[in-house]
Design a protein around this motif. Structure first.
Motif, PDB file in Angstrom:
ATOM      1  N   SER A   1       0.840  -1.196   0.000  1.00 51.55           N
ATOM      2  CA  SER A   1       0.000   0.000   0.000  1.00 51.55           C
ATOM      3  C   SER A   1       0.879   1.252   0.000  1.00 51.55           C
ATOM      4  O   SER A   1       2.063   1.208   0.364  1.00 51.55           O
ATOM      5  N   GLU A   2       0.290   2.377  -0.372  1.00 49.12           N
ATOM      6  CA  GLU A   2       1.018   3.638  -0.338  1.00 49.12           C
ATOM      7  C   GLU A   2       1.421   3.983   1.090  1.00 49.12           C
ATOM      8  O   GLU A   2       2.504   4.521   1.331  1.00 49.12           O
ATOM      9  N   GLN A   3       0.565   3.643   2.039  1.00 41.34           N
ATOM     10  CA  GLN A   3       0.848   3.931   3.441  1.00 41.34           C
ATOM     11  C   GLN A   3       2.109   3.192   3.900  1.00 41.34           C
ATOM     12  O   GLN A   3       2.971   3.779   4.548  1.00 41.34           O
ATOM     13  N   VAL A   4       2.218   1.930   3.547  1.00 43.58           N
ATOM     14  CA  VAL A   4       3.405   1.152   3.929  1.00 43.58           C
ATOM     15  C   VAL A   4       4.629   1.686   3.203  1.00 43.58           C
ATOM     16  O   VAL A   4       5.697   1.845   3.808  1.00 43.58           O
ATOM     17  N   ARG A   5       4.501   1.975   1.922  1.00 38.63           N
ATOM     18  CA  ARG A   5       5.625   2.528   1.153  1.00 38.63           C
ATOM     19  C   ARG A   5       6.116   3.822   1.779  1.00 38.63           C
ATOM     20  O   ARG A   5       7.320   4.023   1.958  1.00 38.63           O
ATOM     21  N   ASP A   6       5.186   4.696   2.151  1.00 40.23           N
ATOM     22  CA  ASP A   6       5.560   5.975   2.745  1.00 40.23           C
ATOM     23  C   ASP A   6       6.257   5.785   4.088  1.00 40.23           C
ATOM     24  O   ASP A   6       7.231   6.470   4.404  1.00 40.23           O
ATOM     25  N   ARG A   7       5.758   4.830   4.873  1.00 41.58           N
ATOM     26  CA  ARG A   7       6.402   4.550   6.166  1.00 41.58           C
ATOM     27  C   ARG A   7       7.812   4.010   5.954  1.00 41.58           C
ATOM     28  O   ARG A   7       8.748   4.398   6.659  1.00 41.58           O
ATOM     29  N   LEU A   8       7.976   3.103   5.004  1.00 38.21           N
ATOM     30  CA  LEU A   8       9.306   2.579   4.697  1.00 38.21           C
ATOM     31  C   LEU A   8      10.246   3.697   4.258  1.00 38.21           C
ATOM     32  O   LEU A   8      11.423   3.709   4.638  1.00 38.21           O
ATOM     33  N   ARG A   9       9.732   4.620   3.485  1.00 36.18           N
ATOM     34  CA  ARG A   9      10.547   5.747   3.021  1.00 36.18           C
ATOM     35  C   ARG A   9      11.031   6.573   4.215  1.00 36.18           C
ATOM     36  O   ARG A   9      12.212   6.925   4.306  1.00 36.18           O
ATOM     37  N   VAL A  10      10.135   6.883   5.150  1.00 36.82           N
ATOM     38  CA  VAL A  10      10.504   7.661   6.333  1.00 36.82           C
ATOM     39  C   VAL A  10      11.526   6.904   7.173  1.00 36.82           C
ATOM     40  O   VAL A  10      12.533   7.474   7.615  1.00 36.82           O
ATOM     41  N   LEU A  11      11.261   5.615   7.418  1.00 40.08           N
ATOM     42  CA  LEU A  11      12.198   4.816   8.203  1.00 40.08           C
ATOM     43  C   LEU A  11      13.581   4.773   7.554  1.00 40.08           C
ATOM     44  O   LEU A  11      14.602   4.900   8.238  1.00 40.08           O
ATOM     45  N   ALA A  12      13.615   4.594   6.255  1.00 39.12           N
ATOM     46  CA  ALA A  12      14.894   4.552   5.541  1.00 39.12           C
ATOM     47  C   ALA A  12      15.605   5.901   5.643  1.00 39.12           C
ATOM     48  O   ALA A  12      16.817   5.952   5.919  1.00 39.12           O
ATOM     49  N   GLU A  13      14.875   6.997   5.441  1.00 39.84           N
ATOM     50  CA  GLU A  13      15.490   8.327   5.527  1.00 39.84           C
ATOM     51  C   GLU A  13      16.055   8.581   6.921  1.00 39.84           C
ATOM     52  O   GLU A  13      17.152   9.122   7.065  1.00 39.84           O
ATOM     53  N   GLU A  14      15.309   8.172   7.958  1.00 39.93           N
ATOM     54  CA  GLU A  14      15.780   8.371   9.336  1.00 39.93           C
ATOM     55  C   GLU A  14      17.060   7.596   9.607  1.00 39.93           C
ATOM     56  O   GLU A  14      17.863   8.009  10.439  1.00 39.93           O
ATOM     57  N   ARG A  15      17.248   6.493   8.921  1.00 42.72           N
ATOM     58  CA  ARG A  15      18.439   5.666   9.121  1.00 42.72           C
ATOM     59  C   ARG A  15      19.544   5.993   8.117  1.00 42.72           C
ATOM     60  O   ARG A  15      20.604   5.359   8.126  1.00 42.72           O
ATOM     61  N   GLY A  16      19.277   6.919   7.221  1.00 49.99           N
ATOM     62  CA  GLY A  16      20.276   7.293   6.230  1.00 49.99           C
ATOM     63  C   GLY A  16      20.543   6.191   5.223  1.00 49.99           C
ATOM     64  O   GLY A  16      21.676   5.985   4.794  1.00 49.99           O
ATOM     65  N   THR A  17      19.475   5.483   4.841  1.00 58.96           N
ATOM     66  CA  THR A  17      19.625   4.362   3.920  1.00 58.96           C
ATOM     67  C   THR A  17      18.492   4.409   2.900  1.00 58.96           C
ATOM     68  O   THR A  17      17.734   5.364   2.847  1.00 58.96           O
TER      69      THR A  17
ATOM     70  N   GLU B   1      17.742  -1.196   1.018  1.00 62.76           N
ATOM     71  CA  GLU B   1      18.669  -1.614   2.069  1.00 62.76           C
ATOM     72  C   GLU B   1      17.938  -1.893   3.379  1.00 62.76           C
ATOM     73  O   GLU B   1      18.299  -2.817   4.108  1.00 62.76           O
ATOM     74  N   LEU B   2      16.908  -1.113   3.677  1.00 61.26           N
ATOM     75  CA  LEU B   2      16.101  -1.336   4.874  1.00 61.26           C
ATOM     76  C   LEU B   2      15.433  -2.709   4.822  1.00 61.26           C
ATOM     77  O   LEU B   2      15.460  -3.466   5.790  1.00 61.26           O
ATOM     78  N   LEU B   3      14.838  -3.043   3.684  1.00 58.27           N
ATOM     79  CA  LEU B   3      14.192  -4.345   3.519  1.00 58.27           C
ATOM     80  C   LEU B   3      15.204  -5.487   3.579  1.00 58.27           C
ATOM     81  O   LEU B   3      14.926  -6.539   4.158  1.00 58.27           O
ATOM     82  N   GLU B   4      16.384  -5.287   2.995  1.00 57.03           N
ATOM     83  CA  GLU B   4      17.426  -6.311   3.051  1.00 57.03           C
ATOM     84  C   GLU B   4      17.846  -6.559   4.493  1.00 57.03           C
ATOM     85  O   GLU B   4      18.025  -7.703   4.913  1.00 57.03           O
ATOM     86  N   GLU B   5      17.994  -5.487   5.268  1.00 57.56           N
ATOM     87  CA  GLU B   5      18.368  -5.608   6.680  1.00 57.56           C
ATOM     88  C   GLU B   5      17.294  -6.364   7.462  1.00 57.56           C
ATOM     89  O   GLU B   5      17.595  -7.262   8.248  1.00 57.56           O
ATOM     90  N   LEU B   6      16.043  -6.009   7.227  1.00 53.41           N
ATOM     91  CA  LEU B   6      14.937  -6.673   7.915  1.00 53.41           C
ATOM     92  C   LEU B   6      14.899  -8.161   7.571  1.00 53.41           C
ATOM     93  O   LEU B   6      14.781  -9.010   8.458  1.00 53.41           O
ATOM     94  N   ALA B   7      15.028  -8.482   6.297  1.00 50.92           N
ATOM     95  CA  ALA B   7      14.974  -9.880   5.862  1.00 50.92           C
ATOM     96  C   ALA B   7      16.133 -10.683   6.445  1.00 50.92           C
ATOM     97  O   ALA B   7      15.970 -11.852   6.807  1.00 50.92           O
ATOM     98  N   ALA B   8      17.294 -10.076   6.563  1.00 52.39           N
ATOM     99  CA  ALA B   8      18.455 -10.772   7.109  1.00 52.39           C
ATOM    100  C   ALA B   8      18.339 -10.953   8.625  1.00 52.39           C
ATOM    101  O   ALA B   8      18.815 -11.939   9.176  1.00 52.39           O
ATOM    102  N   ARG B   9      17.692  -9.999   9.289  1.00 49.80           N
ATOM    103  CA  ARG B   9      17.593 -10.020  10.748  1.00 49.80           C
ATOM    104  C   ARG B   9      16.545 -11.000  11.262  1.00 49.80           C
ATOM    105  O   ARG B   9      16.734 -11.632  12.294  1.00 49.80           O
ATOM    106  N   GLU B  10      15.452 -11.136  10.564  1.00 50.41           N
ATOM    107  CA  GLU B  10      14.354 -11.987  11.014  1.00 50.41           C
ATOM    108  C   GLU B  10      14.644 -13.449  10.707  1.00 50.41           C
ATOM    109  O   GLU B  10      15.096 -13.787   9.620  1.00 50.41           O
ATOM    110  N   LEU B  11      14.371 -14.316  11.673  1.00 56.46           N
ATOM    111  CA  LEU B  11      14.606 -15.739  11.497  1.00 56.46           C
ATOM    112  C   LEU B  11      13.360 -16.432  10.962  1.00 56.46           C
ATOM    113  O   LEU B  11      12.237 -16.054  11.300  1.00 56.46           O
ATOM    114  N   THR B  12      13.579 -17.461  10.163  1.00 60.37           N
ATOM    115  CA  THR B  12      12.474 -18.306   9.718  1.00 60.37           C
ATOM    116  C   THR B  12      12.103 -19.237  10.864  1.00 60.37           C
ATOM    117  O   THR B  12      12.860 -19.383  11.846  1.00 60.37           O
ATOM    118  N   ALA B  13      10.974 -19.899  10.753  1.00 63.81           N
ATOM    119  CA  ALA B  13      10.554 -20.850  11.783  1.00 63.81           C
ATOM    120  C   ALA B  13      11.599 -21.958  11.945  1.00 63.81           C
ATOM    121  O   ALA B  13      11.923 -22.360  13.070  1.00 63.81           O
TER     122      ALA B  13
END
Length: 84
Positions: free
Chosen positions: A10-26, A30-42
């Protein structure tokens, strides 16, 4: 390098991701790659639980597994997350 792809959201999620990425300087990518690498599968969580039990000298029974799930549910509840 991997081939770029798209993820529909959704646009809402995209916009939130944009803000989160900007706050982290990324970037969002890269934000999604970090999240995917950090979270463990079952399967990864199960493997780590088995390894932890072995290190502690605890037999990893269904009761031990359930006690672990219950403990994490309580931790999440106190952190304001889902208690499931």
């Amino acid at each position: 390098m991997s081939k770029p792809t798209s993820i529909k959201t959704s646009e809402q999620v995209r916009d939130r991701l944009r803000v989160l990425a900007e706050e982290r300087g990324t970037t969002i990518t890269e934000l999604l790659e970090e999240l995917a690498a950090r979270e463990l599968t079952a399967a990864e969580r199960e493997q780590r639980a088995l390894e932890a039990a072995q290190e502690l000298g605890v037999e990893y029974t269904q009761e031990v597994e359930q006690a672990g799930h219950d403990a994490w549910a309580k931790v999440r509840a106190h952190q304001g997350g889902a208690a499931a």
